[in-house]
Motif scaffolding. Structure first.
Motif, PDB file in Angstrom:
ATOM      1  N   SER A   1      37.717  45.709  48.038  1.00 55.98           N
ATOM      2  CA  SER A   1      38.273  47.060  48.052  1.00 55.98           C
ATOM      3  C   SER A   1      38.978  47.391  46.744  1.00 55.98           C
ATOM      4  O   SER A   1      38.900  48.518  46.249  1.00 55.98           O
ATOM      5  CB  SER A   1      39.249  47.208  49.225  1.00 55.98           C
ATOM      6  OG  SER A   1      40.282  46.230  49.143  1.00 55.98           O
ATOM      7  N   ALA A   2      39.671  46.425  46.142  1.00 57.16           N
ATOM      8  CA  ALA A   2      40.366  46.671  44.880  1.00 57.16           C
ATOM      9  C   ALA A   2      39.382  46.956  43.755  1.00 57.16           C
ATOM     10  O   ALA A   2      39.599  47.847  42.933  1.00 57.16           O
ATOM     11  CB  ALA A   2      41.251  45.478  44.529  1.00 57.16           C
ATOM     12  N   SER A   3      38.283  46.224  43.704  1.00 53.40           N
ATOM     13  CA  SER A   3      37.295  46.421  42.642  1.00 53.40           C
ATOM     14  C   SER A   3      36.634  47.790  42.751  1.00 53.40           C
ATOM     15  O   SER A   3      36.233  48.375  41.747  1.00 53.40           O
ATOM     16  CB  SER A   3      36.225  45.321  42.700  1.00 53.40           C
ATOM     17  OG  SER A   3      36.783  44.061  42.424  1.00 53.40           O
ATOM     18  N   ARG A   4      36.511  48.300  43.985  1.00 54.51           N
ATOM     19  CA  ARG A   4      35.881  49.605  44.161  1.00 54.51           C
ATOM     20  C   ARG A   4      36.840  50.757  43.870  1.00 54.51           C
ATOM     21  O   ARG A   4      36.400  51.855  43.538  1.00 54.51           O
ATOM     22  CB  ARG A   4      35.337  49.737  45.585  1.00 54.51           C
ATOM     23  CG  ARG A   4      34.169  48.821  45.903  1.00 54.51           C
ATOM     24  CD  ARG A   4      33.461  49.260  47.170  1.00 54.51           C
ATOM     25  NE  ARG A   4      34.359  49.248  48.316  1.00 54.51           N
ATOM     26  CZ  ARG A   4      34.482  48.238  49.166  1.00 54.51           C
ATOM     27  NH1 ARG A   4      33.752  47.155  48.980  1.00 54.51           N
ATOM     28  NH2 ARG A   4      35.314  48.298  50.181  1.00 54.51           N
ATOM     29  N   SER A   5      38.140  50.520  44.002  1.00 56.68           N
ATOM     30  CA  SER A   5      39.100  51.616  43.869  1.00 56.68           C
ATOM     31  C   SER A   5      39.984  51.520  42.636  1.00 56.68           C
ATOM     32  O   SER A   5      40.635  52.503  42.276  1.00 56.68           O
ATOM     33  CB  SER A   5      40.000  51.662  45.114  1.00 56.68           C
ATOM     34  OG  SER A   5      40.721  50.441  45.258  1.00 56.68           O
TER      35      SER A   5
ATOM     36  N   ASP B   1      40.613  39.793  45.482  1.00 56.05           N
ATOM     37  CA  ASP B   1      39.739  39.706  44.317  1.00 56.05           C
ATOM     38  C   ASP B   1      39.746  38.315  43.712  1.00 56.05           C
ATOM     39  O   ASP B   1      38.711  37.837  43.229  1.00 56.05           O
ATOM     40  CB  ASP B   1      40.172  40.732  43.273  1.00 56.05           C
ATOM     41  CG  ASP B   1      39.492  42.069  43.466  1.00 56.05           C
ATOM     42  OD1 ASP B   1      38.508  42.335  42.765  1.00 56.05           O
ATOM     43  OD2 ASP B   1      39.930  42.829  44.329  1.00 56.05           O
ATOM     44  N   ALA B   2      40.904  37.658  43.727  1.00 54.28           N
ATOM     45  CA  ALA B   2      40.974  36.300  43.195  1.00 54.28           C
ATOM     46  C   ALA B   2      40.136  35.340  44.030  1.00 54.28           C
ATOM     47  O   ALA B   2      39.377  34.515  43.492  1.00 54.28           O
ATOM     48  CB  ALA B   2      42.433  35.837  43.141  1.00 54.28           C
ATOM     49  N   LEU B   3      40.232  35.451  45.341  1.00 55.83           N
ATOM     50  CA  LEU B   3      39.419  34.607  46.221  1.00 55.83           C
ATOM     51  C   LEU B   3      37.934  34.902  46.039  1.00 55.83           C
ATOM     52  O   LEU B   3      37.095  33.992  46.010  1.00 55.83           O
ATOM     53  CB  LEU B   3      39.830  34.832  47.678  1.00 55.83           C
ATOM     54  CG  LEU B   3      41.262  34.429  48.058  1.00 55.83           C
ATOM     55  CD1 LEU B   3      41.555  34.842  49.494  1.00 55.83           C
ATOM     56  CD2 LEU B   3      41.469  32.938  47.887  1.00 55.83           C
ATOM     57  N   TYR B   4      37.607  36.179  45.901  1.00 56.55           N
ATOM     58  CA  TYR B   4      36.214  36.604  45.721  1.00 56.55           C
ATOM     59  C   TYR B   4      35.632  36.003  44.437  1.00 56.55           C
ATOM     60  O   TYR B   4      34.489  35.537  44.399  1.00 56.55           O
ATOM     61  CB  TYR B   4      36.182  38.132  45.671  1.00 56.55           C
ATOM     62  CG  TYR B   4      34.815  38.765  45.698  1.00 56.55           C
ATOM     63  CD1 TYR B   4      34.150  39.001  46.901  1.00 56.55           C
ATOM     64  CD2 TYR B   4      34.196  39.169  44.523  1.00 56.55           C
ATOM     65  CE1 TYR B   4      32.910  39.613  46.930  1.00 56.55           C
ATOM     66  CE2 TYR B   4      32.960  39.782  44.534  1.00 56.55           C
ATOM     67  CZ  TYR B   4      32.317  40.006  45.745  1.00 56.55           C
ATOM     68  OH  TYR B   4      31.082  40.621  45.759  1.00 56.55           O
ATOM     69  N   THR B   5      36.438  36.004  43.388  1.00 51.02           N
ATOM     70  CA  THR B   5      35.983  35.462  42.110  1.00 51.02           C
ATOM     71  C   THR B   5      35.745  33.954  42.195  1.00 51.02           C
ATOM     72  O   THR B   5      34.757  33.441  41.676  1.00 51.02           O
ATOM     73  CB  THR B   5      37.012  35.770  41.012  1.00 51.02           C
ATOM     74  OG1 THR B   5      37.172  37.179  40.897  1.00 51.02           O
ATOM     75  CG2 THR B   5      36.564  35.201  39.672  1.00 51.02           C
ATOM     76  N   VAL B   6      36.651  33.244  42.866  1.00 46.47           N
ATOM     77  CA  VAL B   6      36.505  31.791  42.987  1.00 46.47           C
ATOM     78  C   VAL B   6      35.260  31.452  43.800  1.00 46.47           C
ATOM     79  O   VAL B   6      34.496  30.536  43.449  1.00 46.47           O
ATOM     80  CB  VAL B   6      37.757  31.178  43.635  1.00 46.47           C
ATOM     81  CG1 VAL B   6      37.532  29.707  43.980  1.00 46.47           C
ATOM     82  CG2 VAL B   6      38.956  31.318  42.703  1.00 46.47           C
ATOM     83  N   LEU B   7      35.016  32.186  44.875  1.00 44.20           N
ATOM     84  CA  LEU B   7      33.859  31.900  45.728  1.00 44.20           C
ATOM     85  C   LEU B   7      32.538  32.178  45.009  1.00 44.20           C
ATOM     86  O   LEU B   7      31.524  31.548  45.317  1.00 44.20           O
ATOM     87  CB  LEU B   7      33.941  32.723  47.014  1.00 44.20           C
ATOM     88  CG  LEU B   7      35.062  32.349  47.995  1.00 44.20           C
ATOM     89  CD1 LEU B   7      35.036  33.279  49.194  1.00 44.20           C
ATOM     90  CD2 LEU B   7      34.932  30.903  48.446  1.00 44.20           C
TER      91      LEU B   7
END
Length: 311
Positions: free
Chosen positions: A284-288, A52-58
């Protein structure tokens, strides 16, 4: 004469059996039998907020604050160190995150209040309300919001009705307070502009009612102007036009209400708050997991890393 219950040897068989059963139950309570071994549950999935951290930065939006890190590569390198990941594993995770579907980008806009707006009614006040939305495909990199900067009714005529938001009407005031929040979705931040148009609600009143509200000659001129226009036609009070790519992650300031013509250049100000956010993230974390759980785990990992660095 003694009863049967006074001598144990004279108790009937059924009573002796009942006493034995009771004594056995008391022993079981004092010394319970060994329990069956619990069924072994499969280990739960270890939750890591790294993805999630990588997803947010991108997919981060907005201009960083002056004291924030500006380069995404520096943030990615810091996350690799904070999560104690080997370079090869870090690159593999980063590639998987890049392949995920993009989130829905949103602008969280709060219309706080306005001050010093034009008085359009014969009483010298207005009944203001705001229309707001995001116009796609009009951003001009490095330029102004475009030729529609002084165009009347941008929101009402150019933004689809289902994407248009409206505040409540605040009656008889020049300093309205709304404090209403809206979530506006957009696709491409480089080609999107935020628009807010402020209007004075025109209510159908009789001439007698308007004369009763008359306070000065300006009010009399407003009565003649009202007589020339169509009933139910709201008056334009001003607008705010902003390119989304010019916004920081969070904004909170007063913006001047721009005129359509130079007749009344000073139209007051509008206090707006903005925050660029994500919706429907693909990790996956954001969905669950609830968002606060993801945030909590991330903070725990980063704080632990900082403590280790300082030690």
């Amino acid at each position: 004469m003694a009863t049967l219950l006074s001598h144990p040897q004279q108790r009937p068989p059924f009573l002796r059996q009942a006493i034995k059963i009771r004594r056995r139950r008391v022993r079981d309570l004092q010394d319970p039998p060994p329990q069956m071994a619990p069924e072994i549950q499969p280990p739960s999935h270890h939750f890591s907020p790294e993805q999630d951290a990588l997803y947010t930065v991108l997919h981060r939006l907005g201009h960083p604050e002056p004291n924030h890190v500006t380069e995404a590569s520096e943030l990615l390198r810091y996350l690799q160190e904070a999560f104690h990941v080997e370079p090869e594993e870090h690159q593999q995770t980063l590639q998987r995150v890049r392949e995920l579907e993009k989130p829905i980008f949103c602008l969280k806009a709060t219309v706080k209040q306005a001050k010093g707006i034009l008085g359009k009614d014969v009483s010298g006040f207005s009944d203001p309300y705001c229309l707001l939305g995001i116009e796609q495909g009009v951003g001009v990199p490095g330029g102004s919001p475009g030729s529609r900067h002084r165009q009347k009714a941008v929101v009402r005529h150019t933004i689809p009705e289902e994407e248009t938001h409206r505040t409540q009407v605040i009656t008889q005031t020049l300093n309205p307070v709304w404090d209403e929040t809206f979530i506006l979705e957009f696709e491409d931040i480089t080609n999107a502009s935020f628009h807010l148009d402020m209007w004075d609600l025109d209510t159908v009143e009789s001439v007698r009612q308007k004369l009763g509200e008359l306070t000065d000659l300006h009010g009399l001129r407003r009565i003649f102007k009202e007589a020339r226009k169509d009933k139910g036609q709201d008056d334009f009070l001003g607008n705010v036009v902003l390119r989304l790519q010019d916004l920081r992650c969070r904004e909170d300031q007063w913006y001047p209400l721009e005129p359509r013509t130079e007749t009344y250049p000073d139209r007051g100000q509008c206090h707006l708050q903005f925050q660029l956010i994500h919706k429907r993230r693909a990790t996956s974390a954001s969905r669950s997991q609830p968002s606060y759980t993801v945030h909590l785990h991330l903070l725990q990992q980063l704080v632990s890393h900082e403590v280790t660095q300082h030690e």
